[in-house]
Motif scaffolding. Structure first.
Motif, PDB file in Angstrom:
ATOM      1  N   LYS A 242       0.850  -1.184   0.000  1.00 21.79           N
ATOM      2  CA  LYS A 242       0.000   0.000   0.000  1.00 21.79           C
ATOM      3  C   LYS A 242       0.890   1.240   0.000  1.00 21.79           C
ATOM      4  O   LYS A 242       1.854   1.324   0.759  1.00 21.79           O
ATOM      5  N   LEU A 243       0.522   2.192  -0.829  1.00 23.02           N
ATOM      6  CA  LEU A 243       1.227   3.457  -0.889  1.00 23.02           C
ATOM      7  C   LEU A 243       0.263   4.609  -0.686  1.00 23.02           C
ATOM      8  O   LEU A 243      -0.930   4.493  -1.020  1.00 23.02           O
ATOM      9  N   VAL A 244       0.781   5.701  -0.135  1.00 18.01           N
ATOM     10  CA  VAL A 244       0.012   6.927   0.011  1.00 18.01           C
ATOM     11  C   VAL A 244       0.835   8.054  -0.599  1.00 18.01           C
ATOM     12  O   VAL A 244       1.996   7.900  -0.950  1.00 18.01           O
ATOM     13  N   ARG A 245       0.199   9.207  -0.687  1.00 18.99           N
ATOM     14  CA  ARG A 245       0.881  10.428  -1.119  1.00 18.99           C
ATOM     15  C   ARG A 245       0.531  11.494  -0.098  1.00 18.99           C
ATOM     16  O   ARG A 245      -0.638  11.701   0.224  1.00 18.99           O
ATOM     17  N   ARG A 246       1.551  12.142   0.435  1.00 19.47           N
ATOM     18  CA  ARG A 246       1.311  13.089   1.509  1.00 19.47           C
ATOM     19  C   ARG A 246       2.007  14.407   1.218  1.00 19.47           C
ATOM     20  O   ARG A 246       2.975  14.463   0.451  1.00 19.47           O
TER      21      ARG A 246
ATOM     22  N   VAL B 143       5.393   4.424   1.419  1.00 17.04           N
ATOM     23  CA  VAL B 143       4.901   3.053   1.470  1.00 17.04           C
ATOM     24  C   VAL B 143       4.566   2.705   2.904  1.00 17.04           C
ATOM     25  O   VAL B 143       5.265   3.120   3.847  1.00 17.04           O
ATOM     26  N   LEU B 144       3.479   1.998   3.097  1.00 22.90           N
ATOM     27  CA  LEU B 144       3.056   1.577   4.432  1.00 22.90           C
ATOM     28  C   LEU B 144       3.858   0.353   4.839  1.00 22.90           C
ATOM     29  O   LEU B 144       3.889  -0.650   4.111  1.00 22.90           O
ATOM     30  N   ASP B 145       4.520   0.412   6.011  1.00 24.31           N
ATOM     31  CA  ASP B 145       5.326  -0.725   6.439  1.00 24.31           C
ATOM     32  C   ASP B 145       4.529  -1.647   7.359  1.00 24.31           C
ATOM     33  O   ASP B 145       3.345  -1.411   7.634  1.00 24.31           O
ATOM     34  N   GLU B 146       5.185  -2.678   7.872  1.00 23.58           N
ATOM     35  CA  GLU B 146       4.489  -3.693   8.671  1.00 23.58           C
ATOM     36  C   GLU B 146       3.953  -3.127   9.979  1.00 23.58           C
ATOM     37  O   GLU B 146       2.996  -3.651  10.553  1.00 23.58           O
ATOM     38  N   ALA B 147       4.558  -2.043  10.455  1.00 24.38           N
ATOM     39  CA  ALA B 147       4.112  -1.419  11.700  1.00 24.38           C
ATOM     40  C   ALA B 147       3.086  -0.319  11.455  1.00 24.38           C
ATOM     41  O   ALA B 147       2.794   0.465  12.360  1.00 24.38           O
ATOM     42  N   GLN B 148       2.558  -0.247  10.232  1.00 24.47           N
ATOM     43  CA  GLN B 148       1.565   0.765   9.849  1.00 24.47           C
ATOM     44  C   GLN B 148       2.128   2.186   9.915  1.00 24.47           C
ATOM     45  O   GLN B 148       1.400   3.154  10.147  1.00 24.47           O
ATOM     46  N   ALA B 149       3.432   2.309   9.699  1.00 23.75           N
ATOM     47  CA  ALA B 149       4.062   3.614   9.564  1.00 23.75           C
ATOM     48  C   ALA B 149       4.340   3.876   8.090  1.00 23.75           C
ATOM     49  O   ALA B 149       4.426   2.941   7.284  1.00 23.75           O
TER      50      ALA B 149
ATOM     51  N   VAL C  38      10.336   8.469   8.286  1.00 23.91           N
ATOM     52  CA  VAL C  38       9.216   7.627   8.710  1.00 23.91           C
ATOM     53  C   VAL C  38       8.206   8.507   9.445  1.00 23.91           C
ATOM     54  O   VAL C  38       8.585   9.317  10.298  1.00 23.91           O
ATOM     55  N   THR C  39       6.934   8.353   9.087  1.00 23.62           N
ATOM     56  CA  THR C  39       5.874   9.198   9.621  1.00 23.62           C
ATOM     57  C   THR C  39       4.729   8.327  10.118  1.00 23.62           C
ATOM     58  O   THR C  39       4.414   7.288   9.519  1.00 23.62           O
ATOM     59  N   ASP C  40       4.099   8.750  11.188  1.00 24.46           N
ATOM     60  CA  ASP C  40       2.906   8.076  11.688  1.00 24.46           C
ATOM     61  C   ASP C  40       1.763   8.306  10.701  1.00 24.46           C
ATOM     62  O   ASP C  40       1.477   9.446  10.322  1.00 24.46           O
ATOM     63  N   LEU C  41       1.099   7.243  10.288  1.00 28.15           N
ATOM     64  CA  LEU C  41      -0.011   7.353   9.340  1.00 28.15           C
ATOM     65  C   LEU C  41      -1.079   8.309   9.850  1.00 28.15           C
ATOM     66  O   LEU C  41      -1.642   9.101   9.083  1.00 28.15           O
ATOM     67  N   ALA C  42      -1.344   8.289  11.154  1.00 26.91           N
ATOM     68  CA  ALA C  42      -2.422   9.100  11.713  1.00 26.91           C
ATOM     69  C   ALA C  42      -2.137  10.594  11.647  1.00 26.91           C
ATOM     70  O   ALA C  42      -3.061  11.414  11.687  1.00 26.91           O
ATOM     71  N   THR C  43      -0.872  10.976  11.552  1.00 28.94           N
ATOM     72  CA  THR C  43      -0.522  12.399  11.548  1.00 28.94           C
ATOM     73  C   THR C  43      -0.186  12.918  10.153  1.00 28.94           C
ATOM     74  O   THR C  43       0.052  14.120   9.985  1.00 28.94           O
ATOM     75  N   ALA C  44      -0.176  12.051   9.148  1.00 29.82           N
ATOM     76  CA  ALA C  44       0.224  12.456   7.801  1.00 29.82           C
ATOM     77  C   ALA C  44      -0.886  13.251   7.116  1.00 29.82           C
ATOM     78  O   ALA C  44      -2.071  12.954   7.284  1.00 29.82           O
ATOM     79  N   ALA C  45      -0.488  14.259   6.358  1.00 25.97           N
ATOM     80  CA  ALA C  45      -1.441  15.059   5.565  1.00 25.97           C
ATOM     81  C   ALA C  45      -1.607  14.379   4.216  1.00 25.97           C
ATOM     82  O   ALA C  45      -0.877  14.652   3.255  1.00 25.97           O
ATOM     83  N   LEU C  46      -2.579  13.480   4.134  1.00 33.37           N
ATOM     84  CA  LEU C  46      -2.740  12.647   2.947  1.00 33.37           C
ATOM     85  C   LEU C  46      -3.523  13.371   1.860  1.00 33.37           C
ATOM     86  O   LEU C  46      -4.525  14.047   2.131  1.00 33.37           O
TER      87      LEU C  46
END
Length: 314
Positions: free
Chosen positions: A2-6, A16-22, A56-64
């Motif tokens: 899974k990939l995102v753009r922020r 890219v989303l890693d195994e720890a959801q970061a 590395v960024t926390d998914l919850a804090t990323a500006a997606l």
């Protein structure tokens, strides 16, 4: 994968989303369409990023934002139950047209209208019947032309959730000229937060589609639910049809069309217009699709409309 753009200080950045959801950033300046044209390149770049772990960024804090800006967006009609409801909006005795089973018809939508999973969405100018449409989109990988269905699967790189916002009164007005839809689909197409590579869905295969539950809610009240494998036309069939006599290229978006219960217009056709009001400023529309993620967009006021008139009329 899974990939995102922020959004970052360096501009839009793929991660890219890693195994720890970061989220692990890829190198700056890369965009999905440029990585999808060469088989294996996206995985290679993402694997290198996970090894280096530059940022590395926390998914919850990323500006997606939207995971890609597609060069083109073809939106199809593949769910028979949705079509069955839509035609009843105009004729309560109508059935699915035979043409639905003959070709996977589509229209070209506006790639400039693509917006993010959490962006505010304005009501289009002059619109009084604003609607949502829950879909899944296939994203083209390697380019292809005149593809057969069996070959076309290799040209699908991955999938995203789509909410194709629609100005129904504008759409139905313009389509009386037997063209369109055009301005009725011109303001916002929200893409889900994740681009999910095709290999990620192999375990959810159901026939030529996938066993993924799709849901849409307004103000957290579920409006419609379906599964993606209720499509009558497969994504490879859509890619093959789209490539007839022309090219599909990396990053092109092929929408499934709306699922059963995935928009208000279909429900108006089944139950009348009174039960489900059009979207209004302040409403929050949420979509979710298993594995793929979803969107959550707040509707805001439209801008004033400036009339246009013909310069002459007989």
């Amino acid at each position: 994968m899974k990939l995102v753009r922020r959004l970052t200080d360096d501009g839009p950045t793929l991660a890219v989303l890693d195994e720890a959801q970061a989220l692990v950033d890829l190198e700056p300046g890369l965009e999905l369409p440029q990585l999808l044209g060469e088989p294996g390149r996206l995985h290679e770049v993402a694997d290198a990023a996970r090894t280096r772990r530059r940022r590395v960024t926390d998914l919850a804090t990323a500006a997606l934002i939207a995971p890609l800006d597609p060069p083109t967006f073809r939106d199809f009609s593949t769910f028979p139950a949705h079509t069955e409801g839509i035609v009843k909006l105009f004729d309560p005795s109508a059935a699915i047209p035979e043409e639905f089973w003959q070709i996977p018809t589509f229209y070209f939508s506006n790639p400039y209208a693509v917006t993010g999973p959490y962006t505010e969405v304005p009501i289009p100018p002059g619109c009084r019947e604003f609607d949502f449409e829950l879909e899944v989109g296939a994203v083209v990988g390697p380019a292809g032309r005149d593809l057969g269905v069996d070959d076309a699967a290799a040209h699908i790189a991955g999938y995203v959730v789509i909410n194709d916002f629609s100005a129904r009164d504008i759409q139905f007005h313009e389509m009386r000229l037997r063209l369109g839809p055009a301005k009725g689909k011109d303001t916002a197409t929200a893409l889900g937060q994740f681009f999910v590579t095709a290999d990620e869905l192999a375990c959810r295969a159901s026939g030529p589609s996938f066993d993924l539950t799709m849901r849409v809610a307004v103000n957290d009240e579920i409006i419609g639910t379906d599964t993606l494998d209720q499509m009558a036309w497969s994504f490879p069939a859509l890619a093959a049809y789209a490539s007839r006599g022309t090219w599909i290229r990396p990053g092109d978006l092929l929408g499934s069309g709306t699922c059963r219960g995935g928009c208000l217009a279909e429900l108006w056709g089944r139950h009348g217009r009174e039960k489900y009001p059009p979207l209004r400023a302040g409403d929050i529309v949420t979509t979710t699709v298993d594995v793929l993620g979803g969107t959550r967009n707040r509707i805001v006021e439209n801008v004033a409309i400036e009339p246009v008139r013909p310069w002459r009329r007989p």
